[in-house]
Design an enzyme around this catalytic site. Sequence first.
Site, short mmCIF file in Angstrom:
data_model
loop_
_atom_site.label_atom_id
_atom_site.label_comp_id
_atom_site.label_asym_id
_atom_site.label_seq_id
_atom_site.Cartn_x
_atom_site.Cartn_y
_atom_site.Cartn_z
N TYR A 123 44.81 50.92 1.59
CA TYR A 123 44.03 52.15 1.70
C TYR A 123 42.53 51.86 1.55
O TYR A 123 41.76 52.74 1.18
CB TYR A 123 44.46 53.15 0.61
CG TYR A 123 45.81 53.80 0.82
CD1 TYR A 123 46.99 53.04 0.81
CD2 TYR A 123 45.94 55.17 0.99
CE1 TYR A 123 48.23 53.62 0.98
CE2 TYR A 123 47.18 55.77 1.15
CZ TYR A 123 48.32 55.00 1.14
OH TYR A 123 49.54 55.59 1.30
N LYS A 168 54.53 41.33 -2.89
CA LYS A 168 55.15 40.60 -1.78
C LYS A 168 54.44 39.24 -1.70
O LYS A 168 53.91 38.84 -0.65
CB LYS A 168 55.02 41.43 -0.49
CG LYS A 168 55.78 40.89 0.69
CD LYS A 168 57.28 41.10 0.62
CE LYS A 168 57.95 40.42 1.81
NZ LYS A 168 59.43 40.43 1.75
N ASP A 223 53.16 53.94 -2.88
CA ASP A 223 53.37 55.16 -2.07
C ASP A 223 54.82 55.22 -1.60
O ASP A 223 55.50 56.23 -1.74
CB ASP A 223 52.40 55.12 -0.88
CG ASP A 223 52.55 56.33 0.02
OD1 ASP A 223 52.66 57.45 -0.51
OD2 ASP A 223 52.58 56.15 1.26
#
Length: 327
Positions: A123, A168, A223
């Site tokens: 974001y 990740k 999210d």
Amino acid sequence: MKVAIIPGDGIGKEVLPSALSVLDAFGLDIEKVPLKIGYDKWKKTGSAITDDDIALIKQCDCVLFGAITTVPDPNYRSVLMLLRKELDLYANIRPFTPLEKVKLPCARKFDFVIVRENTEGMYSGVEELHEDVAYTTRIITRKGSARIAEKACKLANMRKKELTIVHKANVLKSDSFFRDVCTGVAKKNGIAYNEMLVDAMAYDMILHPGKYDVIVTTNLFGDILSDEAAAMVGGLGLCPSANIGDKYALFEPIHGSAPDIAGKGIANPIAAILSVKMMLEYAGHTREAISIFIAVNKVIDMGIVTPDLGGTYSTIDVSNAIIKLIR
Ligand code: IPM
Ligand code: MG
């Protein structure tokens, strides 16, 4: 306390008034500053939020937010994202505690909080759109990672003292950086931690939700995982959140403006009401916050629920029933 009130669009205009009526039932000394922000404003004026709005918000201690419809304009930047950045609300705290009597699609015994980094990652807003290629730069900073990890450790300290760092790192360098900063902060704070790859987390959260206490992760992963967790507690209509910074805070239901059911008076106000509960906790009104939680559980037990929970009651019926119990 001075609170900016932003109902926004769609069901935001229905659930926020309901939640405010619950807040009013306590008769606390709260000054409300109502603001019209969102898609409707954009249609009338060409901007969804103005500098004057932001200046007014900054004069308040916190914000109660409903939901805002995304404006169909490729250059439009989400109002919610703008407020998170502008007010530096870097921690998005999303608790997932099953309410009594709500039917769940998975095991009942769990109670965890997702602590989502709220200002950077995917974001970042650093993007380029070309004819044949588009870029989004995923920015993870040491400062951003350290402060979200500190928030998560602080929360873990008040709970079971267990932190799960979700990333990740097997693929993304920015995530091995995030992981390393988080593990450093956890060690410094003496918090026991484990790590999960985000895909494995999405899987295990459903199978063994009881294993988790405080989950810290980057913006987009938070999210996505929080919508999954919302399904696990019985739906988005039940899930509140707190966007916290060092100076300001914004409380909002996790759900969006739901144009498909807007205007029908059937949206579930519980997520917004529990957002008021989180605001009261933040402001130190613990007794009032607890009584909201008890009343919400009770109305569900009494079957006074909206259609998303299988009931036939309206938004206002639910908040009125909660107010009656509080009184
Ligand atoms: C959320 C929402 C927002 C986000 C949207 C509305 C910008 O999905 O609060 O989870 O992506 O953060
Ligand atoms: Mg979301």
